[in-house]
Design a protein around this motif. Structure first.
Motif, mmCIF file in Angstrom:
data_model
loop_
_atom_site.group_PDB
_atom_site.id
_atom_site.type_symbol
_atom_site.label_atom_id
_atom_site.label_comp_id
_atom_site.label_asym_id
_atom_site.label_seq_id
_atom_site.Cartn_x
_atom_site.Cartn_y
_atom_site.Cartn_z
ATOM 1 N N ILE A 87 0.844 -1.197 0.000
ATOM 2 C CA ILE A 87 0.000 0.000 0.000
ATOM 3 C C ILE A 87 0.879 1.248 0.000
ATOM 4 C CG2 ILE A 87 -1.728 1.300 1.291
ATOM 5 C CD1 ILE A 87 -2.693 -1.367 2.406
ATOM 6 N N PRO A 88 0.672 2.137 -0.959
ATOM 7 C CA PRO A 88 1.500 3.347 -1.009
ATOM 8 C C PRO A 88 1.414 4.116 0.307
ATOM 9 C CG PRO A 88 0.214 3.139 -2.999
ATOM 10 C CD PRO A 88 -0.277 2.081 -2.062
ATOM 11 N N LEU A 90 1.512 7.221 1.078
ATOM 12 C CA LEU A 90 0.611 8.372 1.107
ATOM 13 C C LEU A 90 -0.829 7.908 1.335
ATOM 14 C CD1 LEU A 90 0.299 11.331 0.849
ATOM 15 C CD2 LEU A 90 0.357 11.129 -1.630
ATOM 16 N N ALA A 91 -1.218 6.859 0.605
ATOM 17 C CA ALA A 91 -2.575 6.331 0.762
ATOM 18 C C ALA A 91 -2.783 5.801 2.177
ATOM 19 C CB ALA A 91 -2.813 5.222 -0.265
ATOM 20 N N LEU A 94 -3.425 8.587 4.653
ATOM 21 C CA LEU A 94 -4.749 9.195 4.529
ATOM 22 C C LEU A 94 -5.856 8.260 4.997
ATOM 23 C CD1 LEU A 94 -4.401 11.136 1.183
ATOM 24 C CD2 LEU A 94 -4.181 11.954 3.513
ATOM 25 N N VAL A 95 -5.694 6.966 4.714
ATOM 26 C CA VAL A 95 -6.724 6.017 5.126
ATOM 27 C C VAL A 95 -6.766 5.908 6.653
ATOM 28 C CG1 VAL A 95 -7.406 3.592 5.060
ATOM 29 C CG2 VAL A 95 -6.720 4.734 2.960
ATOM 30 N N LEU B 194 -9.784 11.085 0.606
ATOM 31 C CA LEU B 194 -9.793 9.719 1.153
ATOM 32 C C LEU B 194 -10.141 8.710 0.060
ATOM 33 C CD1 LEU B 194 -9.429 8.001 3.628
ATOM 34 C CD2 LEU B 194 -11.804 8.437 4.254
ATOM 35 N N ALA B 197 -7.209 8.070 -2.087
ATOM 36 C CA ALA B 197 -6.230 7.262 -1.351
ATOM 37 C C ALA B 197 -6.616 5.785 -1.395
ATOM 38 C CB ALA B 197 -6.127 7.738 0.097
#
Lengths: 235, 245
Positions: A87-88, A90-91, A94-95, B194, B197
């Motif tokens: 999973i990146p 950055l993602a 944010l998640v 979100l 993401a």
């Protein structure tokens, strides 16, 4: 609960004075004057990496001890940590935000998740590389399984384990550069604050590399301390 | 978990932007996805074209081994954000520049893994091939390359995931990818941020699965059995972790 993620405060510098800065050059004078403003982000960055590697090692070490005893667990642990690693960053930041909120907690959780696969895999590699003769000899001397693990297998696996920590630390330095998206500060925030100003990029980016090198050197030192047995054997 | 529900809705249904006037979310994400994939694919292609031949030559001749290892190690420490920012500041924004930055980011793992892959081929095998009268080029192409492919592909897989992840910050350099809702939250709102993401995370996991499948495909049948362990690295591992970094 709202997400409310104002990014790093973008302060456009006044570059109207006809100085090196206004020509957007590489300005040693400006760097000398503004050096102080990079200290806090750098320290915060180092803290993020240190915490991530520390927690990552603690968790991965526990998982590795478990998997060492029950080999069937190796595949599922590798799969789960592998997905976390994919999973990146950055993602991931944010998640996590709606769950853990803005701040250092979110960043450390995400960064820790990234180190797990690297560290776990290298501990297993190190344990697997221990020669069977060494294990047999230890058992023949009357050691229990636990003693074999702590006195023979783990010490012999130190080079691989430390190699994993080195990779984890250098990778974390790079990933932590995006931690400012999670409101955790770090050198990424300093980079983002003035993305087109050459001097800023060079200093903040350079500090990242320096930090990675420092962590690497630290682990090399730790390895030398822990592998005195290596020098006892003539090469 | 309202945030997540809102984000999921953003992914499937378009809406007006926060600032008004522009349709965002839903099918608009497909445009962003297209750009994201285009940027990633072009960058990976270029990186493979540069790094694989170089790694093969270095691995075969043993010359420049230090260089290969230095690049592989140093590359790990360079933050993608710093690299992109460096290009923005010194070269400028745009598709070409972001592509170059991503290529630089993708090269180290491919180069390092290709080099290690060739190096770990047993010297006995290479000697046997030479003894059978194969030329150096034939040794490289018919013996070393097939045996190095799994390790090499591990590096390509590693880079691909990294590139897909980093393409997320490409909007900072003027290329509108799936990172746009993340970086321009004032337009897309928190749901967009979100939602994007989540899409990026799913995309990365899908890419990883795809490459894992491909990696199994390109592994020569003779060395495909799961327990076989290469001397230095495990051919099956995606994230090759070298024993001595």
């Amino acid at each position: 609960m709202t997400l409310a993620i104002p990014l790093a405060q973008v302060q456009l510098r006044d570059r109207s004075q006809g100085t090196c800065e206004s020509r957007n050059g590489f300005c040693p004078d400006w760097i000398a004057d503004n050096w102080d403003s990079y200290v806090d982000p750098a320290v915060r960055h180092a803290l993020l990496v240190a915490l991530a590697v520390l927690f990552g090692f603690a968790i991965a070490f526990g998982l590795a001890l478990l998997a060492h005893r029950r080999r069937a667990l190796v595949a599922p642990i590798t799969a789960v940590t592998g997905v976390l690693y994919t999973i990146p960053s950055l993602a991931f930041f944010l998640v996590l935000l709606p769950v853990t909120g803005r701040g250092i907690t979110t960043a450390v959780i995400a960064l820790t998740a990234f180190t797990l696969l690297i560290i776990f895999r290298n501990i297993m590699l190190g344990l697997d590389n221990v020669p069977d003769e060494a294990r047999d000899a230890a058992a023949g001397m009357g050691m229990t399984d636990r003693q074999v693990l702590w006195k023979v297998e783990l010490p012999l696996a130190v080079p691989e384990i430390v190699a994993g920590l080195r990779v984890a630390a250098t990778t974390s330095v790079g990933l932590a550069a995006l931690a400012f998206f999670a409101g955790a500060g770090g050198l990424g925030g300093a980079i983002y604050a003035d993305l087109t100003f050459k001097s800023n990029i060079v200093v903040a980016g350079g500090l990242c590399l320096l930090l990675a090198a420092l962590f690497d050197a630290l682990f090399v030192g730790i390895e030398r301390l822990l592998t005195r047995w290596r020098r006892a054997v003539p090469a | 978990m309202n945030d997540f529900a809102d984000a999921i809705e953003f992914i499937f249904r378009s809406r007006e932007s926060q600032t008004g006037g522009v349709e965002i979310g839903g099918s608009q994400l497909l445009d962003l996805l297209g750009k994201h994939l285009e940027l990633s694919a072009v960058s990976m292609l270029l990186a493979v074209l540069v790094a694989v031949p170089l790694g093969l030559v270095i691995g075969h001749t043993g010359r420049g081994a230090f260089l290969a290892q230095f690049i592989a190690n140093a590359g790990r420490a360079v933050p993608s954000l710093a690299l992109i920012a460096f290009f923005v500041a010194y070269v400028g924004v745009g598709f070409t520049n972001v592509t170059l930055a991503l290529v630089l980011l993708a090269i180290p793992p491919i180069l390092g893994n290709t080099y290690v892959g060739v190096r770990q081929v047993s010297p006995d095998v290479v000697d046997a091939a030479r003894g059978m009268g194969l030329t150096e080029l034939q040794v490289l192409r018919r013996v070393e390359l097939p045996l190095a492919v799994p390790t090499m592909f591990g590096g390509i897989r590693n880079s691909a995931i990294n590139v897909v992840a980093t393409a997320t910050i490409a909007p900072l350099a003027g290329v509108v990818t799936l990172g746009d809702p993340i970086i321009n939250a004032s337009v897309y709102g928190d749901a967009g941020r979100l939602g994007a993401a989540i899409v990026v995370a799913v995309l990365a996991v899908l890419a990883e699965l795809l490459f894992a499948m491909l990696q199994r495909r390109v592994t020569p049948r003779g060395i495909r059995s799961p327990d076989r362990r290469a001397p230095q690295v495990r051919p099956s591992s995606s994230r090759k972790v070298s024993v001595t970094p």
